[in-house]
Design a protein around this motif. Structure first.
Motif, PDB file in Angstrom:
ATOM      1  N   GLU A   1       0.648  -1.282   0.138  1.00  0.00           N
ATOM      2  CA  GLU A   1      -0.127   0.083  -0.017  1.00  0.00           C
ATOM      3  C   GLU A   1       0.847   1.050  -0.015  1.00  0.00           C
ATOM      4  O   GLU A   1       0.407   2.383  -0.400  1.00  0.00           O
ATOM      5  CB  GLU A   1      -0.901   0.006   1.190  1.00  0.00           C
ATOM      6  CG  GLU A   1      -2.025  -1.117   1.199  1.00  0.00           C
ATOM      7  CD  GLU A   1      -2.875  -1.062   2.559  1.00  0.00           C
ATOM      8  OE1 GLU A   1      -4.064  -0.341   2.354  1.00  0.00           O
ATOM      9  OE2 GLU A   1      -2.536  -1.778   3.344  1.00  0.00           O
ATOM     10  N   HIS A   2       1.782   1.257   0.557  1.00  0.00           N
ATOM     11  CA  HIS A   2       2.807   2.375   0.653  1.00  0.00           C
ATOM     12  C   HIS A   2       3.559   2.942  -0.689  1.00  0.00           C
ATOM     13  O   HIS A   2       4.254   3.698  -0.674  1.00  0.00           O
ATOM     14  CB  HIS A   2       3.966   2.192   1.803  1.00  0.00           C
ATOM     15  CG  HIS A   2       4.938   1.281   1.307  1.00  0.00           C
ATOM     16  ND1 HIS A   2       4.799   0.013   1.548  1.00  0.00           N
ATOM     17  CD2 HIS A   2       6.293   1.284   0.932  1.00  0.00           C
ATOM     18  CE1 HIS A   2       5.899  -0.670   0.966  1.00  0.00           C
ATOM     19  NE2 HIS A   2       6.855   0.238   0.956  1.00  0.00           N
ATOM     20  N   LEU A   3       3.351   1.874  -1.806  1.00  0.00           N
ATOM     21  CA  LEU A   3       4.007   2.260  -3.184  1.00  0.00           C
ATOM     22  C   LEU A   3       2.750   2.746  -4.127  1.00  0.00           C
ATOM     23  O   LEU A   3       1.898   2.086  -4.011  1.00  0.00           O
ATOM     24  CB  LEU A   3       4.458   0.974  -3.714  1.00  0.00           C
ATOM     25  CG  LEU A   3       5.531   0.012  -2.895  1.00  0.00           C
ATOM     26  CD1 LEU A   3       5.942  -1.169  -3.675  1.00  0.00           C
ATOM     27  CD2 LEU A   3       6.734   0.937  -2.292  1.00  0.00           C
ATOM     28  N   MET A   4       3.322   3.567  -4.653  1.00  0.00           N
ATOM     29  CA  MET A   4       2.224   4.015  -6.018  1.00  0.00           C
ATOM     30  C   MET A   4       2.799   3.232  -7.156  1.00  0.00           C
ATOM     31  O   MET A   4       3.715   3.371  -7.694  1.00  0.00           O
ATOM     32  CB  MET A   4       2.824   5.325  -6.110  1.00  0.00           C
ATOM     33  CG  MET A   4       1.496   6.250  -6.967  1.00  0.00           C
ATOM     34  SD  MET A   4       1.997   7.886  -7.219  1.00  0.00           S
ATOM     35  CE  MET A   4       0.304   8.558  -7.883  1.00  0.00           C
ATOM     36  N   THR A   5       1.850   2.294  -7.627  1.00  0.00           N
ATOM     37  CA  THR A   5       1.776   1.373  -8.571  1.00  0.00           C
ATOM     38  C   THR A   5       0.866   1.348  -9.422  1.00  0.00           C
ATOM     39  O   THR A   5      -0.244   2.011  -9.399  1.00  0.00           O
ATOM     40  CB  THR A   5       2.145  -0.074  -7.862  1.00  0.00           C
ATOM     41  OG1 THR A   5       0.861  -0.594  -7.248  1.00  0.00           O
ATOM     42  CG2 THR A   5       3.237  -0.114  -6.991  1.00  0.00           C
ATOM     43  N   LEU A   6       1.029   0.709 -10.746  1.00  0.00           N
ATOM     44  CA  LEU A   6      -0.060   0.358 -11.653  1.00  0.00           C
ATOM     45  C   LEU A   6       0.091  -0.525 -12.593  1.00  0.00           C
ATOM     46  O   LEU A   6       1.327  -1.213 -12.523  1.00  0.00           O
ATOM     47  CB  LEU A   6      -0.525   1.885 -12.446  1.00  0.00           C
ATOM     48  CG  LEU A   6       0.775   2.280 -13.461  1.00  0.00           C
ATOM     49  CD1 LEU A   6       0.312   3.538 -14.292  1.00  0.00           C
ATOM     50  CD2 LEU A   6       2.020   2.646 -12.997  1.00  0.00           C
ATOM     51  N   ASP A   7      -0.650  -1.070 -13.463  1.00  0.00           N
ATOM     52  CA  ASP A   7      -0.541  -1.799 -14.658  1.00  0.00           C
ATOM     53  C   ASP A   7      -0.073  -3.317 -14.081  1.00  0.00           C
ATOM     54  O   ASP A   7       0.678  -3.968 -14.772  1.00  0.00           O
ATOM     55  CB  ASP A   7       0.361  -1.572 -15.727  1.00  0.00           C
ATOM     56  CG  ASP A   7      -0.046   0.012 -16.130  1.00  0.00           C
ATOM     57  OD1 ASP A   7      -1.352   0.220 -15.949  1.00  0.00           O
ATOM     58  OD2 ASP A   7       0.778   0.609 -17.300  1.00  0.00           O
ATOM     59  N   GLY A   8      -0.707  -3.702 -12.946  1.00  0.00           N
ATOM     60  CA  GLY A   8      -0.444  -5.102 -12.591  1.00  0.00           C
ATOM     61  C   GLY A   8      -0.917  -6.207 -13.740  1.00  0.00           C
ATOM     62  O   GLY A   8      -1.927  -6.108 -14.098  1.00  0.00           O
ATOM     63  N   THR A   9      -0.270  -7.041 -13.743  1.00  0.00           N
ATOM     64  CA  THR A   9      -0.458  -8.255 -14.885  1.00  0.00           C
ATOM     65  C   THR A   9      -0.098  -9.434 -14.223  1.00  0.00           C
ATOM     66  O   THR A   9       0.679  -9.515 -13.219  1.00  0.00           O
ATOM     67  CB  THR A   9       0.190  -7.996 -16.213  1.00  0.00           C
ATOM     68  OG1 THR A   9      -0.196  -8.961 -17.165  1.00  0.00           O
ATOM     69  CG2 THR A   9       1.774  -8.336 -15.876  1.00  0.00           C
TER      70      THR A   9
ATOM     71  N   PRO B   1       1.819 -18.269  -9.006  1.00  0.00           N
ATOM     72  CA  PRO B   1       1.239 -16.962  -9.759  1.00  0.00           C
ATOM     73  C   PRO B   1       2.029 -15.622  -9.115  1.00  0.00           C
ATOM     74  O   PRO B   1       2.455 -15.730  -7.856  1.00  0.00           O
ATOM     75  CB  PRO B   1      -0.158 -16.964  -9.358  1.00  0.00           C
ATOM     76  CG  PRO B   1      -0.407 -17.716  -8.218  1.00  0.00           C
ATOM     77  CD  PRO B   1       0.799 -18.835  -8.204  1.00  0.00           C
ATOM     78  N   TRP B   2       2.470 -14.892  -9.873  1.00  0.00           N
ATOM     79  CA  TRP B   2       2.839 -13.523  -9.512  1.00  0.00           C
ATOM     80  C   TRP B   2       2.238 -12.411 -10.106  1.00  0.00           C
ATOM     81  O   TRP B   2       1.371 -12.518 -11.423  1.00  0.00           O
ATOM     82  CB  TRP B   2       4.184 -13.414 -10.158  1.00  0.00           C
ATOM     83  CG  TRP B   2       5.306 -14.524  -9.659  1.00  0.00           C
ATOM     84  CD1 TRP B   2       5.495 -15.815  -9.897  1.00  0.00           C
ATOM     85  CD2 TRP B   2       6.558 -14.302  -8.916  1.00  0.00           C
ATOM     86  NE1 TRP B   2       6.563 -16.278  -9.597  1.00  0.00           N
ATOM     87  CE2 TRP B   2       7.279 -15.178  -8.743  1.00  0.00           C
ATOM     88  CE3 TRP B   2       6.927 -12.784  -8.215  1.00  0.00           C
ATOM     89  CZ2 TRP B   2       8.321 -15.503  -7.756  1.00  0.00           C
ATOM     90  CZ3 TRP B   2       7.854 -13.077  -7.364  1.00  0.00           C
ATOM     91  CH2 TRP B   2       8.675 -14.223  -7.123  1.00  0.00           C
ATOM     92  N   MET B   3       2.059 -11.251  -9.655  1.00  0.00           N
ATOM     93  CA  MET B   3       1.639  -9.698 -10.335  1.00  0.00           C
ATOM     94  C   MET B   3       2.998  -9.264 -10.523  1.00  0.00           C
ATOM     95  O   MET B   3       3.872  -8.969  -9.495  1.00  0.00           O
ATOM     96  CB  MET B   3       0.842  -9.295  -9.230  1.00  0.00           C
ATOM     97  CG  MET B   3       0.269  -7.636  -9.982  1.00  0.00           C
ATOM     98  SD  MET B   3      -0.711  -6.749  -8.924  1.00  0.00           S
ATOM     99  CE  MET B   3      -2.127  -7.609  -9.070  1.00  0.00           C
ATOM    100  N   VAL B   4       3.127  -8.995 -11.661  1.00  0.00           N
ATOM    101  CA  VAL B   4       4.172  -8.041 -12.437  1.00  0.00           C
ATOM    102  C   VAL B   4       3.531  -6.723 -12.499  1.00  0.00           C
ATOM    103  O   VAL B   4       2.388  -6.364 -13.132  1.00  0.00           O
ATOM    104  CB  VAL B   4       4.638  -8.309 -13.420  1.00  0.00           C
ATOM    105  CG1 VAL B   4       5.850  -7.397 -14.023  1.00  0.00           C
ATOM    106  CG2 VAL B   4       5.346  -9.943 -13.212  1.00  0.00           C
TER     107      VAL B   4
END
Length: 333
Positions: A142-150, A159-162
């Motif tokens: 939650e402390h990271l600003m992320t996007l576009d998980g695949t 399974p992984w989320m990149v």
């Protein structure tokens, strides 16, 4: 409907063998779908040329207790364990994140950041409705600003989320991965660093000496993993290629579609960067195979008021190249 008339940002195609129908996912556009709200809509086609009017498969407003309801960017749908899983990025500008310490160049961060990350949702149908698995938080930290998980599933079945870690927190954006629980609802363990945007040497090769390379930012965007015939692992991703726009030395950049290769076949790499596949303000692409086994790439262009563009591709070992632009399908231009 045909692609030139279809608003289409961050396109993602599922070629469903059961129905012999292509499902094309993008963020909901109320004026096109006829349904208000942030979410996901899906076009359908039998031939990649003529598409149905989209139906809405997911709305953030219908998810009880969801932590954020804005955005719903970059939707992807993946088959997993007999069901279909939607990955999409939401954000809340009313939930600021702490400014990080000065970056590796010693430059302090001044741009405010806010909560942003990818959520997962599940359905028994490619058309939804999709229900968020954990409405209380994003899957990445939650402390990271992320996007576009695949989604990526490794050779051991894990399974992984990149996802892309936003340049707003890093200046030099990164690609990262995190393990997922078996039901894809939550992250397990700590993120793993894959590469940073500036690892692609061509991103700044036109910038003259003495110009601070950290500005404008190095951006990571739109990862998609694809296994190669030689056992390598490909990652499509997008960034901004920097160049000098004028005699005053002002630096600008163009949105491009590029890719990287892990010759080991492992998500952890090492990753070798290749030169862009498509320029011209194009990006956030993904690879899929047609029902007659042609390898295709779809991306959006331009970045603003985006439309889908289709390319026929060739994958020779781990070398990916554009064979031709499918103007007959995407309308040209």
């Amino acid at each position: 409907m045909r692609l030139p008339g279809m608003p289409l940002h961050d396109p993602f195609v599922v070629a469903d063998e059961v129905s012999r129908t292509y499902h094309l996912y993008t963020s909901n556009v109320p004026s096109v779908s006829g349904v208000d709200g942030n979410g996901t809509m899906v076009y359908r086609s039998r031939d990649l040329r003529d598409w149905t009017r989209p139906v809405v498969a997911f709305l953030t407003a219908g998810q009880e207790g969801i932590w954020a309801s804005d955005g719903a960017w970059a939707p992807e749908v993946h088959a997993w364990d007999g069901r279909f899983y939607l990955f999409t990025t939401v954000h809340d500008e009313g939930r600021p994140l702490p400014l990080p310490p000065p970056n590796r160049w010693g430059v302090p961060f001044r741009t405010p950041t806010h909560a942003r990350g990818t959520i997962t949702a599940v359905s028994d149908s490619l058309l939804g409705p999709f229900t968020v698995l954990d409405p209380s938080r994003p899957v990445p930290p939650e402390h990271l600003m992320t996007l576009d998980g695949t989604l990526h599933v490794d050779a051991a079945g894990q399974p992984w989320m990149v996802y892309a870690h936003e340049w707003l927190q890093t200046i030099d954006g990164t690609m990262e991965a995190i393990r997922l629980s078996p039901d894809l609802s939550r992250a397990v363990g700590d993120p793993v660093h894959l590469f940073k945007a500036s690892d692609a040497p061509w991103t700044s090769e036109q910038i003259p000496a003495g110009v601070p390379h950290q500005l404008p930012p190095y951006i990571t965007d739109g990862p998609q993993l694809y296994p190669a015939p030689d056992g390598s692992l490909l990652m499509l991703w997008s960034t901004y290629e920097k160049n000098v726009a004028g005699p005053d030395g002002t630096i600008s950049g163009g949105y491009v579609q590029t890719y990287a290769v892990s010759r080991s076949g492992k998500l952890t790499g090492p990753w070798r960067q290749h030169r862009p596949l498509v320029r011209d303000d194009s990006g956030h692409g993904m690879l899929f195979r047609t029902f007659d086994d042609r390898l295709m790439m779809i991306l959006h262009r331009p970045f603003d008021d985006a439309r889908g563009k289709l390319y026929e591709m060739r994958l020779d070992g781990h070398e990916l190249e554009v064979l031709r632009r499918r103007d007959d399908l995407d309308g040209g231009g």
